[in-house]
Design a protein around this motif. Sequence first.
Motif, PDB file in Angstrom:
ATOM      1  N   PRO A   9       0.755  -1.258   0.131  1.00 45.03           N
ATOM      2  CA  PRO A   9       0.097  -0.145   0.021  1.00 45.03           C
ATOM      3  C   PRO A   9       0.754   1.179   0.019  1.00 45.03           C
ATOM      4  CG  PRO A   9      -0.026  -1.047   2.025  1.00 45.03           C
ATOM      5  CD  PRO A   9       0.648  -1.909   1.149  1.00 45.03           C
ATOM      6  N   PHE A  10       0.269   2.298  -0.479  1.00 41.25           N
ATOM      7  CA  PHE A  10       0.937   3.639  -0.422  1.00 41.25           C
ATOM      8  C   PHE A  10       1.462   4.098   1.033  1.00 41.25           C
ATOM      9  CE2 PHE A  10      -0.876   3.696  -4.787  1.00 41.25           C
ATOM     10  CZ  PHE A  10       0.120   3.947  -5.516  1.00 41.25           C
ATOM     11  N   LEU A  11       2.451   4.736   1.306  1.00 42.86           N
ATOM     12  CA  LEU A  11       2.660   5.234   2.821  1.00 42.86           C
ATOM     13  C   LEU A  11       1.633   6.641   2.676  1.00 42.86           C
ATOM     14  CD1 LEU A  11       6.480   5.507   2.657  1.00 42.86           C
ATOM     15  CD2 LEU A  11       4.836   3.920   3.866  1.00 42.86           C
ATOM     16  N   LYS A  79       5.970   0.474   7.884  1.00 40.08           N
ATOM     17  CA  LYS A  79       5.681   0.121   6.699  1.00 40.08           C
ATOM     18  C   LYS A  79       6.655   0.306   5.396  1.00 40.08           C
ATOM     19  CE  LYS A  79       1.585   0.213   8.703  1.00 40.08           C
ATOM     20  NZ  LYS A  79       1.177  -1.173   8.964  1.00 40.08           N
ATOM     21  N   ALA A  80       7.650   0.599   5.616  1.00 35.57           N
ATOM     22  CA  ALA A  80       8.712   0.934   4.677  1.00 35.57           C
ATOM     23  C   ALA A  80      10.101   0.768   5.253  1.00 35.57           C
ATOM     24  CB  ALA A  80       8.554   2.006   3.747  1.00 35.57           C
ATOM     25  N   ILE A  81      11.034   0.235   4.637  1.00 29.22           N
ATOM     26  CA  ILE A  81      12.449   0.411   5.027  1.00 29.22           C
ATOM     27  C   ILE A  81      13.112   0.880   3.845  1.00 29.22           C
ATOM     28  CG2 ILE A  81      14.455  -1.174   5.730  1.00 29.22           C
ATOM     29  CD1 ILE A  81      12.420  -3.449   6.325  1.00 29.22           C
ATOM     30  N   PHE A  82      14.018   2.059   4.138  1.00 30.77           N
ATOM     31  CA  PHE A  82      14.902   2.637   3.201  1.00 30.77           C
ATOM     32  C   PHE A  82      16.092   2.282   3.835  1.00 30.77           C
ATOM     33  CE2 PHE A  82      11.040   5.170   3.680  1.00 30.77           C
ATOM     34  CZ  PHE A  82      10.999   5.711   2.300  1.00 30.77           C
ATOM     35  N   CYS A  83      17.096   1.967   2.662  1.00 28.50           N
ATOM     36  CA  CYS A  83      18.474   1.706   2.970  1.00 28.50           C
ATOM     37  C   CYS A  83      19.538   2.792   2.731  1.00 28.50           C
ATOM     38  CB  CYS A  83      18.761   0.470   2.006  1.00 28.50           C
ATOM     39  SG  CYS A  83      17.830  -1.105   2.428  1.00 28.50           S
ATOM     40  N   ALA A  84      19.868   3.206   3.872  1.00 28.36           N
ATOM     41  CA  ALA A  84      20.782   4.520   3.701  1.00 28.36           C
ATOM     42  C   ALA A  84      21.781   4.175   2.508  1.00 28.36           C
ATOM     43  CB  ALA A  84      21.659   4.743   5.163  1.00 28.36           C
TER      44      ALA A  84
END
Length: 101
Positions: A9-11, A79-84
């Motif tokens: 799903p969209f954030l 809800k989402a994982i961002f990789c630095a």
Amino acid sequence: MSSKKIQPPFLKIGDEVAIISPSFAIEESKINAAVSFLEKWGLKVRIGKNALKKCGQFAGNDNERLEDLQEMTDNKDIKAIFCARGGYGVSRIISKVDFSE
């Protein structure tokens, strides 16, 4: 073998997201800038406890980077994982992640 596309799903405002460093080390100022950017979108940001560590060129040792990735993958509130940063380091740990939850 067929590949079925998974569309998350969209954030939305108020969602909790994570920033981790599963590969190369990154400067704290860049993580802080990303947090500010995501918070302006109305997101709550959690940073992996090992995201700012340094072990040679990596953001912590393999076990520390895996621990952050596994913790955020398992957390149903994220809800989402961002990789630095990306890079070779993630290839050293990705096969150890348990995606069964």
